[in-house]
Design an enzyme around this catalytic site. Structure first.
Site, mmCIF file in Angstrom:
data_model
loop_
_atom_site.group_PDB
_atom_site.id
_atom_site.type_symbol
_atom_site.label_atom_id
_atom_site.label_comp_id
_atom_site.label_asym_id
_atom_site.label_seq_id
_atom_site.Cartn_x
_atom_site.Cartn_y
_atom_site.Cartn_z
ATOM 1 N N PRO A 1 2.096 7.760 -0.737
ATOM 2 C CA PRO A 1 2.598 8.484 -1.917
ATOM 3 C C PRO A 1 3.990 8.048 -2.376
ATOM 4 O O PRO A 1 4.534 8.621 -3.303
ATOM 5 C CB PRO A 1 2.630 9.935 -1.434
ATOM 6 C CG PRO A 1 2.932 9.820 0.027
ATOM 7 C CD PRO A 1 2.235 8.579 0.495
ATOM 8 N N GLY A 2 4.589 7.072 -1.710
ATOM 9 C CA GLY A 2 5.849 6.520 -2.189
ATOM 10 C C GLY A 2 7.060 6.833 -1.337
ATOM 11 O O GLY A 2 8.180 6.535 -1.745
ATOM 12 N N GLY A 3 6.862 7.377 -0.151
ATOM 13 C CA GLY A 3 8.000 7.670 0.721
ATOM 14 C C GLY A 3 8.792 6.428 1.073
ATOM 15 O O GLY A 3 10.020 6.397 0.960
ATOM 16 N N LYS A 4 8.095 5.383 1.481
ATOM 17 C CA LYS A 4 8.780 4.144 1.843
ATOM 18 C C LYS A 4 9.249 3.395 0.600
ATOM 19 O O LYS A 4 10.285 2.722 0.620
ATOM 20 C CB LYS A 4 7.869 3.267 2.703
ATOM 21 C CG LYS A 4 7.519 3.885 4.050
ATOM 22 C CD LYS A 4 6.620 2.987 4.864
ATOM 23 C CE LYS A 4 6.216 3.654 6.172
ATOM 24 N NZ LYS A 4 5.340 4.836 5.951
ATOM 25 N N CYS B 1 0.500 3.382 11.261
ATOM 26 C CA CYS B 1 0.786 4.641 11.957
ATOM 27 C C CYS B 1 -0.309 4.907 12.986
ATOM 28 O O CYS B 1 -0.880 5.990 13.042
ATOM 29 C CB CYS B 1 0.928 5.804 10.972
ATOM 30 S SG CYS B 1 -0.478 6.001 9.856
ATOM 31 N N ASP C 1 -6.038 -3.738 -5.655
ATOM 32 C CA ASP C 1 -6.514 -3.935 -4.292
ATOM 33 C C ASP C 1 -5.672 -5.061 -3.694
ATOM 34 O O ASP C 1 -5.652 -6.186 -4.215
ATOM 35 C CB ASP C 1 -8.004 -4.326 -4.316
ATOM 36 C CG ASP C 1 -8.597 -4.486 -2.921
ATOM 37 O OD1 ASP C 1 -7.861 -4.855 -1.985
ATOM 38 O OD2 ASP C 1 -9.809 -4.263 -2.771
ATOM 39 N N ALA D 1 0.883 -1.182 0.000
ATOM 40 C CA ALA D 1 0.000 0.000 0.000
ATOM 41 C C ALA D 1 0.913 1.221 0.000
ATOM 42 O O ALA D 1 1.177 1.817 1.034
ATOM 43 C CB ALA D 1 -0.915 -0.016 1.226
ATOM 44 N N ALA D 2 1.385 1.574 -1.192
ATOM 45 C CA ALA D 2 2.615 2.357 -1.296
ATOM 46 C C ALA D 2 2.456 3.870 -1.321
ATOM 47 O O ALA D 2 3.397 4.582 -0.969
ATOM 48 C CB ALA D 2 3.388 1.920 -2.543
#
Length: 448
Positions: free
Chosen positions: A266-269, A386, A315, A263-264
């Protein structure tokens, strides 16, 4: 919430307008960013606007308690109530502006946004509160109810925290969540080094302090990081320190690992993973929304790891049916209530319910189970959220282990060996532990 449209650069007017939109369901951080981009504000006015918006949202239940004896809820325009909250917040929680000055400023806002009658009403309420005094929080007999009002956190959340971590830890958490969030950055090792980043930020007049929580991360004060050359060049990414920990626990290297980020957006990780696995590795990033796929890929390109990242709309619960590839590492940074982010997104506390938490826990379990199907033998899967409630964290982990005996729970490791004396293998970061976002991390390994 109906608000008279006025064109003004007055930060107090903008604060009332922003608060009205947030009360109608807008996100505080997005609204603030839009307002700041649209209006030419000095640094002092930007600071005041931000302080007023976050301050009122953080202390809304306290401000409601203070204001309740002085108004008839049925006869006050919603935006006028937000205006009175801004006055109360400044009066009770800020000491920079004298009382007479903030009263006068609030009355002026009433004139700008309303009419002379509105200004007279606001004047009367402010003077009555000053003359009669505000109700005393200590007069609330029920200790739980007093915590609810004093720290402006809903009853169900206070009760759950007390039952899970005890009274003293709950109090420490509540005291911490209304503090200003830190501005932290992660150095993008794909394009830069720590020394280059620090030198660039300091040259721009920013103050930089090394993180004590994670390596290659810094706390930055004294300016706006997103307009710095280091940010524009892709040398850094804005990311909370605790949000960097899940990737740290994945045991990544540059040997050519394949990684799935479930579940990526906005792509920080995703970009943190890509930098860690290097050019020999590859990351497939998933998200359920098509418009967020572009966001992930844009971030990867900006940070110079576009060649290592691909993205697909999916999904995550459909992984067993849609993906045949097996992965060395899988990150399930699951959709959650976000209750660890109250310092950054204070309105979450009023929007979420216990029913939401329970519904999310079911979804998290489904995603974790689906993701486990494509983990290679001896591969590692990291589950993170989180949030700070057991229902979405340790309860999900225990249910997963009971249903998947081919996985074992490993001790979650961090480079700086955080909470080294803990008994449990999972890692729970509370907002008061390091004054970061609250985060939970569990590390699984497939045994067969």
């Amino acid at each position: 919430m109906s608000v008279k449209k006025v064109n003004s650069n007055n930060p107090r007017v903008l604060a009332v307008q922003t608060l009205s939109r947030v009360k109608d369901g807008a996100y505080s951080n997005l609204q603030l960013n839009q307002v700041i981009k649209k209006h030419q504000l000095s640094a002092a006015d930007r600071s005041l606007l931000t302080t007023l918006v976050y301050g009122v949202i953080q202390h809304r239940l306290t401000l409601e308690f203070y204001l309740a004896p002085f108004i008839n809820p049925a006869k006050i325009d919603p935006w006028v109530r937000e205006l009175l909250y801004t006055a109360l917040f400044q009066w009770q929680f800020l000491d920079r502006v004298p009382k007479h000055a903030l009263f006068n400023e609030s009355i002026e806002v009433a004139k700008i946004m309303g009419h002379q009658g509105t200004a007279k009403y606001v004047t009367a309420i402010l003077h009555k509160m000053d003359r009669e005094g505000l109700p005393n929080l200590q007069a609330i007999d029920n200790p739980t109810e007093r915590l609810v009002v004093e720290y402006s956190v809903p009853h169900w959340l206070v009760e759950n925290l007390i039952s899970q971590v005890g009274q003293s830890k709950t109090l420490a958490i509540l005291k911490s969540i209304n503090l200003a969030p830190k501005q932290s950055i992660r150095v993008n090792s794909a394009l830069s080094t720590d020394d280059q980043v620090v030198a660039s930020l300091e040259e721009a007049g920013l103050k930089v302090k090394k993180s004590a929580i994670v390596p290659h991360a810094y706390l930055v004060t004294g300016g706006h990081v997103a307009t710095s050359q280091a940010f524009l060049k892709g040398w850094i990414i804005l990311q909370d320190e605790s949000a960097m920990l899940p990737v740290e626990s994945m045991q990544l290297n540059s040997s050519g690992q394949s990684v799935l980020d479930v579940a990526a957006a906005p792509g920080g990780k995703t970009t943190q993973i890509a930098a860690a696995v290097g050019e020999a590795g590859h990351v497939l990033a998933l998200d359920i929304h098509q418009h967020k796929i572009k966001l992930i890929l844009d971030n990867a390109q900006r940070l110079g790891v576009g060649n290592q990242v691909s993205a697909q709309m999916l999904d995550a619960r459909q992984i067993p049916n849609q993906l045949s590839q097996q992965f060395d590492r899988v990150l399930v940074d699951a959709p959650c209530s976000g209750l660890g982010l109250l310092r950054r997104k204070p309105e979450i506390r009023y929007e979420k319910t216990l029913a939401d938490v329970e519904k999310l826990a079911k979804l998290q379990g489904e995603i974790l189970s689906a993701s486990s199907h494509i983990v290679k033998k001896d591969g590692i899967m990291v589950y993170s959220t989180c949030t700070i409630l057991q229902q979405e964290n340790s309860d999900v982990v225990q249910q997963f282990l009971a249903q998947h005996p081919n996985f074992e729970l490993l001790a979650t490791k961090t480079d700086f060996n955080l909470k080294s004396d803990r008994q449990e293998k999972t890692l729970q970061i509370y907002p008061d532990d390091y004054l970061t976002d609250g985060f939970f991390i569990a590390t699984f390994q497939r045994k067969e």
